[in-house]
Design a protein around this motif. Structure first.
Motif, PDB file in Angstrom:
ATOM      1  N   LYS A  51       0.746  -1.085  -0.159  1.00 15.52           N
ATOM      2  CA  LYS A  51       0.025  -0.102   0.074  1.00 15.52           C
ATOM      3  C   LYS A  51       1.008   1.222  -0.032  1.00 15.52           C
ATOM      4  N   GLU A  52       0.458   1.918   0.966  1.00 12.07           N
ATOM      5  CA  GLU A  52       1.412   3.413   0.694  1.00 12.07           C
ATOM      6  C   GLU A  52       2.724   3.067   1.742  1.00 12.07           C
ATOM      7  N   SER A  53       3.169   2.183   2.317  1.00 16.25           N
ATOM      8  CA  SER A  53       4.195   1.812   3.086  1.00 16.25           C
ATOM      9  C   SER A  53       5.361   1.295   2.532  1.00 16.25           C
ATOM     10  N   LYS A  54       6.673   1.584   2.949  1.00 15.33           N
ATOM     11  CA  LYS A  54       7.722   1.238   2.654  1.00 15.33           C
ATOM     12  C   LYS A  54       7.976  -0.232   3.419  1.00 15.33           C
ATOM     13  N   GLN A  55       7.996  -1.389   2.449  1.00 19.78           N
ATOM     14  CA  GLN A  55       8.024  -2.628   3.310  1.00 19.78           C
ATOM     15  C   GLN A  55       9.645  -2.812   3.461  1.00 19.78           C
ATOM     16  N   ASP A  56      10.293  -2.649   2.190  1.00 20.05           N
ATOM     17  CA  ASP A  56      11.672  -2.922   2.186  1.00 20.05           C
ATOM     18  C   ASP A  56      12.376  -1.975   1.360  1.00 20.05           C
ATOM     19  N   GLU A  57      13.167  -1.476   1.845  1.00 22.83           N
ATOM     20  CA  GLU A  57      13.950  -0.151   0.787  1.00 22.83           C
ATOM     21  C   GLU A  57      15.396  -0.645   0.677  1.00 22.83           C
ATOM     22  N   SER A  58      15.776  -2.086   0.805  1.00 22.49           N
ATOM     23  CA  SER A  58      17.240  -2.561   1.049  1.00 22.49           C
ATOM     24  C   SER A  58      18.139  -2.380  -0.091  1.00 22.49           C
ATOM     25  N   GLY A  59      17.384  -2.232  -1.339  1.00 21.66           N
ATOM     26  CA  GLY A  59      18.054  -2.175  -2.538  1.00 21.66           C
ATOM     27  C   GLY A  59      18.378  -0.795  -3.096  1.00 21.66           C
ATOM     28  N   MET A  60      17.807   0.320  -2.371  1.00 21.96           N
ATOM     29  CA  MET A  60      18.089   1.662  -3.005  1.00 21.96           C
ATOM     30  C   MET A  60      19.527   2.021  -2.825  1.00 21.96           C
TER      31      MET A  60
END
Lengths: 114, 111
Positions: A51-60
């Motif tokens: 939805k609108e929440s970042k679940q996983d941004e480990s690849g940024m």
């Protein structure tokens, strides 16, 4: 059903400029993902929204990349300031909620930084 | 860390041949495995999705198998056609819900 839509399809910008990529997922898909493929490499994960929440941004790759998903609908990926190594194809994908669901990918945005 | 390997990297066959593309992965704790096709300058088209509990999936001339315990999947293409020419990508979905992709097999079917 309409597929995953990405725009622009191509973008050529100068080093130091800002670019914003947009992704419209399939309606009703809670999960939205960004991936990218840089020249000669595999497609790599960037981040995952539920939805609108970042679940996983480990690849940024670094803090020059900012992703948002307004109201759990479309998503934007902003690169500011762009560097030469950011060139590649940026893919967006969506899936319904559920670990067994497959992904539907958009056609990608080809970003060239000169 | 999951790693996905696809062999061969490139394959050229005459029209009408049956062929097999291979995919191997290092961590067998997966939810599913998906085969995609990518045409030059285009996006990814999903071909087949195999859940971790399944052994194979079929769609038309395509058949994909999954042996989770050995970390292997194959994509079988029957009676290949020039229109099958594309890059075929294998991707596994692990516990983090993200896909890990192989580098692909570039297939050319010669008329």
């Amino acid at each position: 059903e309409a597929g995953v839509t990405q725009f622009p399809s191509h973008s050529v910008i100068e080093k130091g400029q800002t670019v914003t990529l947009r992704c419209d997922p399939i309606s009703g898909h809670d999960n939205l993902y960004w991936y990218r493929r840089v020249m000669g490499k595999e497609i790599k994960f960037l981040l995952h929204f539920v939805k609108e929440s970042k679940q996983d941004e480990s690849g940024m790759p670094n803090n020059r990349f900012l992703a948002e998903r307004t109201g759990g609908t479309y998503s934007t990926l902003k690169v500011q300031p762009a560097e030469l190594e950011d060139s590649g194809v940026y893919f967006c994908a969506s899936s319904h909620f559920g670990t067994g669901d497959g992904y539907t990918f958009g056609s990608g945005t080809r970003l060239t930084v000169v | 860390k999951q790693e996905v390997t696809q062999i061969p990297a490139a394959l050229s066959v005459p029209e009408g041949e049956n062929l097999v593309l291979n995919c191997s992965f290092t961590d067998s704790a997966i939810y599913n495995l998906q085969w995609f096709r990518q045409d030059p300058g285009k996006g990814l088209t999903s071909l087949l999705l195999i859940q971790s509990s399944q052994r194979e999936q079929t769609s038309g001339r395509l058949n994909a198998s999954l042996d989770k315990s050995s970390g292997r999947s194959t994509l079988y293409i029957a009676a290949s056609q020039p229109g099958d020419s594309a890059t075929y990508l294998c991707a596994v979905k692990g516990s983090a819900r993200q896909l890990t992709f192989g580098s692909g097999t570039q297939l050319t079917v010669l008329p």
